[in-house]
Design a protein around this motif. Structure first.
Motif, PDB file in Angstrom:
ATOM      1  N   TRP B 135      16.355  13.549 -33.695  1.00  0.00           N
ATOM      2  CA  TRP B 135      15.278  12.884 -33.354  1.00  0.00           C
ATOM      3  C   TRP B 135      15.469  11.314 -33.222  1.00  0.00           C
ATOM      4  O   TRP B 135      15.371  10.625 -32.566  1.00  0.00           O
ATOM      5  N   ALA B 136      15.935  11.049 -34.628  1.00  0.00           N
ATOM      6  CA  ALA B 136      16.059   9.566 -35.043  1.00  0.00           C
ATOM      7  C   ALA B 136      17.133   8.950 -34.307  1.00  0.00           C
ATOM      8  O   ALA B 136      17.042   7.865 -33.653  1.00  0.00           O
ATOM      9  N   GLY B 137      18.202   9.488 -34.020  1.00  0.00           N
ATOM     10  CA  GLY B 137      19.401   8.835 -33.183  1.00  0.00           C
ATOM     11  C   GLY B 137      18.903   8.783 -31.916  1.00  0.00           C
ATOM     12  O   GLY B 137      19.211   7.598 -31.092  1.00  0.00           O
ATOM     13  N   LEU B 138      18.539   9.735 -31.108  1.00  0.00           N
ATOM     14  CA  LEU B 138      18.024   9.731 -29.830  1.00  0.00           C
ATOM     15  C   LEU B 138      16.912   8.747 -29.468  1.00  0.00           C
ATOM     16  O   LEU B 138      17.103   7.856 -28.610  1.00  0.00           O
ATOM     17  N   HIS B 139      15.921   8.808 -30.326  1.00  0.00           N
ATOM     18  CA  HIS B 139      14.874   7.787 -30.126  1.00  0.00           C
ATOM     19  C   HIS B 139      14.765   6.563 -30.890  1.00  0.00           C
ATOM     20  O   HIS B 139      14.358   5.445 -30.393  1.00  0.00           O
ATOM     21  N   LYS B 140      15.337   6.626 -32.149  1.00  0.00           N
ATOM     22  CA  LYS B 140      15.192   5.167 -32.723  1.00  0.00           C
ATOM     23  C   LYS B 140      16.276   4.339 -32.788  1.00  0.00           C
ATOM     24  O   LYS B 140      16.272   3.157 -32.899  1.00  0.00           O
ATOM     25  N   ILE B 141      17.277   4.890 -32.201  1.00  0.00           N
ATOM     26  CA  ILE B 141      18.795   4.115 -32.284  1.00  0.00           C
ATOM     27  C   ILE B 141      18.883   3.988 -30.602  1.00  0.00           C
ATOM     28  O   ILE B 141      19.137   3.096 -30.324  1.00  0.00           O
ATOM     29  N   ALA B 142      19.144   5.244 -30.127  1.00  0.00           N
ATOM     30  CA  ALA B 142      19.827   4.971 -28.670  1.00  0.00           C
ATOM     31  C   ALA B 142      18.698   4.602 -27.730  1.00  0.00           C
ATOM     32  O   ALA B 142      19.089   4.199 -26.452  1.00  0.00           O
ATOM     33  N   VAL B 218      24.191   7.381 -23.295  1.00  0.00           N
ATOM     34  CA  VAL B 218      24.093   7.703 -24.675  1.00  0.00           C
ATOM     35  C   VAL B 218      25.499   8.820 -25.091  1.00  0.00           C
ATOM     36  O   VAL B 218      25.548   9.776 -24.794  1.00  0.00           O
ATOM     37  N   TYR B 219      26.094   8.489 -26.288  1.00  0.00           N
ATOM     38  CA  TYR B 219      26.834   9.440 -26.834  1.00  0.00           C
ATOM     39  C   TYR B 219      26.475   9.526 -28.276  1.00  0.00           C
ATOM     40  O   TYR B 219      26.252   8.717 -29.107  1.00  0.00           O
ATOM     41  N   PHE B 220      26.080  10.784 -28.631  1.00  0.00           N
ATOM     42  CA  PHE B 220      25.602  11.073 -30.095  1.00  0.00           C
ATOM     43  C   PHE B 220      26.755  11.875 -30.532  1.00  0.00           C
ATOM     44  O   PHE B 220      27.508  12.880 -30.302  1.00  0.00           O
ATOM     45  N   GLU B 221      27.454  10.963 -31.614  1.00  0.00           N
ATOM     46  CA  GLU B 221      29.017  11.194 -32.087  1.00  0.00           C
ATOM     47  C   GLU B 221      28.875  11.790 -33.449  1.00  0.00           C
ATOM     48  O   GLU B 221      28.315  11.179 -34.308  1.00  0.00           O
ATOM     49  N   GLY B 239      25.643   1.051 -22.485  1.00  0.00           N
ATOM     50  CA  GLY B 239      25.676   2.469 -23.257  1.00  0.00           C
ATOM     51  C   GLY B 239      25.702   2.140 -24.539  1.00  0.00           C
ATOM     52  O   GLY B 239      25.790   1.141 -25.176  1.00  0.00           O
ATOM     53  N   ARG B 240      25.007   3.396 -25.320  1.00  0.00           N
ATOM     54  CA  ARG B 240      24.737   3.218 -26.802  1.00  0.00           C
ATOM     55  C   ARG B 240      25.398   4.526 -27.340  1.00  0.00           C
ATOM     56  O   ARG B 240      25.462   5.584 -26.834  1.00  0.00           O
ATOM     57  N   ILE B 241      26.079   4.304 -28.438  1.00  0.00           N
ATOM     58  CA  ILE B 241      26.838   5.305 -29.251  1.00  0.00           C
ATOM     59  C   ILE B 241      26.159   5.577 -30.500  1.00  0.00           C
ATOM     60  O   ILE B 241      26.224   4.305 -31.351  1.00  0.00           O
ATOM     61  N   VAL B 242      25.526   6.581 -30.677  1.00  0.00           N
ATOM     62  CA  VAL B 242      24.974   6.767 -32.209  1.00  0.00           C
ATOM     63  C   VAL B 242      26.099   7.482 -33.076  1.00  0.00           C
ATOM     64  O   VAL B 242      26.434   8.682 -32.780  1.00  0.00           O
ATOM     65  N   LEU B 243      26.463   6.641 -34.212  1.00  0.00           N
ATOM     66  CA  LEU B 243      27.403   7.172 -34.966  1.00  0.00           C
ATOM     67  C   LEU B 243      26.681   7.930 -36.011  1.00  0.00           C
ATOM     68  O   LEU B 243      26.443   7.337 -37.114  1.00  0.00           O
ATOM     69  N   CYS B 244      26.645   9.240 -35.796  1.00  0.00           N
ATOM     70  CA  CYS B 244      26.169  10.173 -36.817  1.00  0.00           C
ATOM     71  C   CYS B 244      26.923  10.792 -37.939  1.00  0.00           C
ATOM     72  O   CYS B 244      26.712  10.865 -39.055  1.00  0.00           O
ATOM     73  N   GLY B 245      28.210  11.190 -37.271  1.00  0.00           N
ATOM     74  CA  GLY B 245      29.058  11.820 -38.148  1.00  0.00           C
ATOM     75  C   GLY B 245      30.647  11.726 -37.760  1.00  0.00           C
ATOM     76  O   GLY B 245      30.658  11.453 -36.616  1.00  0.00           O
ATOM     77  N   LEU B 276      21.925   7.023 -40.410  1.00  0.00           N
ATOM     78  CA  LEU B 276      21.711   7.834 -41.688  1.00  0.00           C
ATOM     79  C   LEU B 276      20.107   8.383 -41.675  1.00  0.00           C
ATOM     80  O   LEU B 276      19.316   7.268 -41.433  1.00  0.00           O
ATOM     81  N   VAL B 277      19.952   9.374 -41.746  1.00  0.00           N
ATOM     82  CA  VAL B 277      18.730   9.792 -41.717  1.00  0.00           C
ATOM     83  C   VAL B 277      17.629   9.261 -42.732  1.00  0.00           C
ATOM     84  O   VAL B 277      16.336   9.140 -42.480  1.00  0.00           O
ATOM     85  N   SER B 278      18.108   9.067 -43.780  1.00  0.00           N
ATOM     86  CA  SER B 278      17.356   8.458 -44.804  1.00  0.00           C
ATOM     87  C   SER B 278      16.777   7.039 -44.471  1.00  0.00           C
ATOM     88  O   SER B 278      15.672   6.783 -45.080  1.00  0.00           O
ATOM     89  N   ASP B 279      17.230   6.268 -43.554  1.00  0.00           N
ATOM     90  CA  ASP B 279      16.483   5.104 -43.107  1.00  0.00           C
ATOM     91  C   ASP B 279      15.122   5.494 -41.981  1.00  0.00           C
ATOM     92  O   ASP B 279      14.370   4.480 -41.736  1.00  0.00           O
ATOM     93  N   HIS B 280      14.968   6.738 -41.946  1.00  0.00           N
ATOM     94  CA  HIS B 280      13.817   6.983 -40.747  1.00  0.00           C
ATOM     95  C   HIS B 280      12.922   7.919 -41.214  1.00  0.00           C
ATOM     96  O   HIS B 280      12.123   8.383 -40.365  1.00  0.00           O
ATOM     97  N   TRP B 281      12.970   8.140 -42.639  1.00  0.00           N
ATOM     98  CA  TRP B 281      11.858   9.492 -42.812  1.00  0.00           C
ATOM     99  C   TRP B 281      10.306   9.068 -42.630  1.00  0.00           C
ATOM    100  O   TRP B 281       9.472   9.732 -42.609  1.00  0.00           O
TER     101      TRP B 281
END
Lengths: 333, 333
Positions: B135-142, B218-221, B239-245, B276-281
């Motif tokens: 959720w954070a990757g899609l909505h808060k970053i991308a 958007v690329y959720f990586e 475009g936006r790349i969410v570097l998650c893992g 990193l999800v800890s930034d978005h709690w």
């Protein structure tokens, strides 16, 4: 009787580093001046790394240069004759009709230089595309803050020298990277807090650890390669990387290697963003409002590396990739 | 007389892919319950790729796990005894005291599960850290917009399955990438518009060109490697790349190779940002307010891969890197 224009044409697509044999100097007749057109004689031609991309067939952000046709690029010239009411003989103009000594163009393709006593060629460099690129990267992408540490690669180039100076004006601590002792000394005169001579630094990682013990908040990247990998290791939490150029890769044919440590982007939640100045021209007035008075007051300075004569343009261009310029690379006609 | 806790300890730092011999199941006595402490018996243990990073000595966003000490991670359990007024025997709680069957902790380290009839283990997966990550990757970053095309790698994993479903709910066109025909079929039931089986696709570039002719917005990586390189070639402008893992790299010892085509980031002015999800709690409540009712209504679904018993935890963890999970990997006690 039509006038003649001399222009550099691209004979073939370079493989790797371009050579003079990839180019030819040719004479072409100029068309008669039509309604709304202007005849311009160029005095200064801009020499920029981005031009390398357009010499290849590969799709880029601009179409490739045609073979056996004129190359183009930034230029500053003087109007010789005009059939448009906005321009008169003697006006100084900038255009994208570089790599040639004269041209006929529609008035819409010309921009009158701002009124200032500063040298006209500054509008190809520190007050033109490279300066605007530095400003947009620092302020529109990285949002550089006072007290932050900035690392700039190719710091002695046209973009780099402005990034160093604009960042100092914004209150940042600035580390530059460049490739010779002379350039290190020059960057110190511009106010850089520390300068790395990457050719004389066997361990970039250790050097960045020493120079940025609390991390790099913003990396203004013009080069790629080993410095990008080292910088990634030393970015601060929530650091920003402005990806402006990867000059290390421009002449490699698919053999470029990427940074092996992209996981640092996750660990530090780094933002990396590509910068193309064309996205930011709407802010050009804001940039000039800061930069023109600063140049007039001597608070900003620009170095130029000048090559003489149209025929020297291919060698000047090749020299960009050999580190032969400090500051803006120009050809004077 | 103190109770005993059984826990998985790390015996040595794995080199490459971990093996069962890197771990040991040990019995340790639990301390007597002090004021403000709670005794919890775990029912569900979370198994997550990020844990691999903490098994190495290398500096990461969290400190490395100690050798011959307890590993930790997400867990869901039931309060057995409490000396804190906020918790009573029978309460369901989540904690970071995983890899063990029971523990004593200060009440501040426990979170009471929200009131819902949904299965408690969802709060380790789709309604917990992995779901919040998606959720954070899609909505808060991308900042994913309706009508955009999203590519998700490791799409059948715990984060990926939520990214696919949340993006469909947001009106995006979704392309997933996964590693088996079964997982392809599962992702189609979740609503993915197209799914790539990367193991059966010799030319990822051609496949992305076919599936995303107007580019990937958007690329959720989650993976890295060849898919990142191919995706860079097919990103849309801005475009936006969410570097998650970068799960491809977690078990490589410095041998990871980076994408050779970072110049695409400049050409397309791509934004790449580490997540990193800890930034978005602080937004977790917003996420749950959307996701709990959607699960209750059957509009969101979660798959689980469940391994039985504490002793199976090391194998379950190793299985993450062998693609043995669909959806959330869990150990049930």
């Amino acid at each position: 009787m039509s006038q003649l224009s001399h222009q550099i044409q691209l004979l073939r697509r370079p493989s790797g580093l371009p050579t003079p044999a990839d180019f030819a100097l040719r004479e072409v007749p100029l068309p008669e001046l039509q309604e709304a057109e202007v005849l311009v004689a160029n005095q200064w031609l801009s020499v920029d790394p981005y031009m390398r991309g357009r010499m290849s067939e590969a799709k880029s952000y601009v179409p490739p240069f045609p073979l056996n046709g004129p190359l183009d690029g930034g230029a500053i010239g003087t109007v010789l004759a005009s059939r448009h009411p906005d321009f008169a003989a003697g006006d100084r103009v900038s255009s994208m009709q570089g790599w040639r000594d004269s041209f006929v163009a529609n008035a819409a393709q010309l921009t009158r230089l701002p009124k200032t006593d500063l040298p006209a060629q500054l509008f190809l460099g520190a007050l033109g595309m490279p300066g605007m690129t530095a400003w947009a990267g620092l302020h529109k992408i990285a949002n550089l803050q006072a007290g932050e540490t900035l690392l700039v690669s190719a710091a002695s180039g046209a973009v780099g020298t402005m990034a160093v100076q604009l960042a100092k004006r914004a209150g940042a601590r600035v580390i530059g990277s460049t490739g010779s002792a002379d350039k290190v000394a020059y960057l110190e005169t511009l106010g850089a807090d520390a300068v790395i001579n990457y050719r004389a630094t066997p361990d970039l990682d250790a050097e960045l650890a020493r120079l940025a013990p609390e991390g790099i908040h913003v990396y203004f990247e013009n080069v790629g390669g080993a410095m990008l990998e080292a910088a990634l290791n030393h970015m601060a939490l929530h650091g920003r990387i402005v990806l402006c150029g990867l000059i290390d890769q421009y002449n490699s044919e698919g053999g470029a290697s990427g940074p092996r440590n992209l996981s640092q982007i996750i660990r530090k939640r780094i933002l990396m963003q590509g910068l193309l100045v064309s996205d930011h021209w709407q802010h050009y007035g804001d940039f000039l409002a800061e930069a023109i008075p600063a140049f007039e007051a001597g608070a900003l300075r620009a170095e130029e590396t000048v090559s003489e004569g149209l025929a020297s343009m291919p060698q000047a261009f090749i020299g960009l990739f050999e580190g032969r310029n400090t500051g803006k690379m120009l050809v004077r006609l």
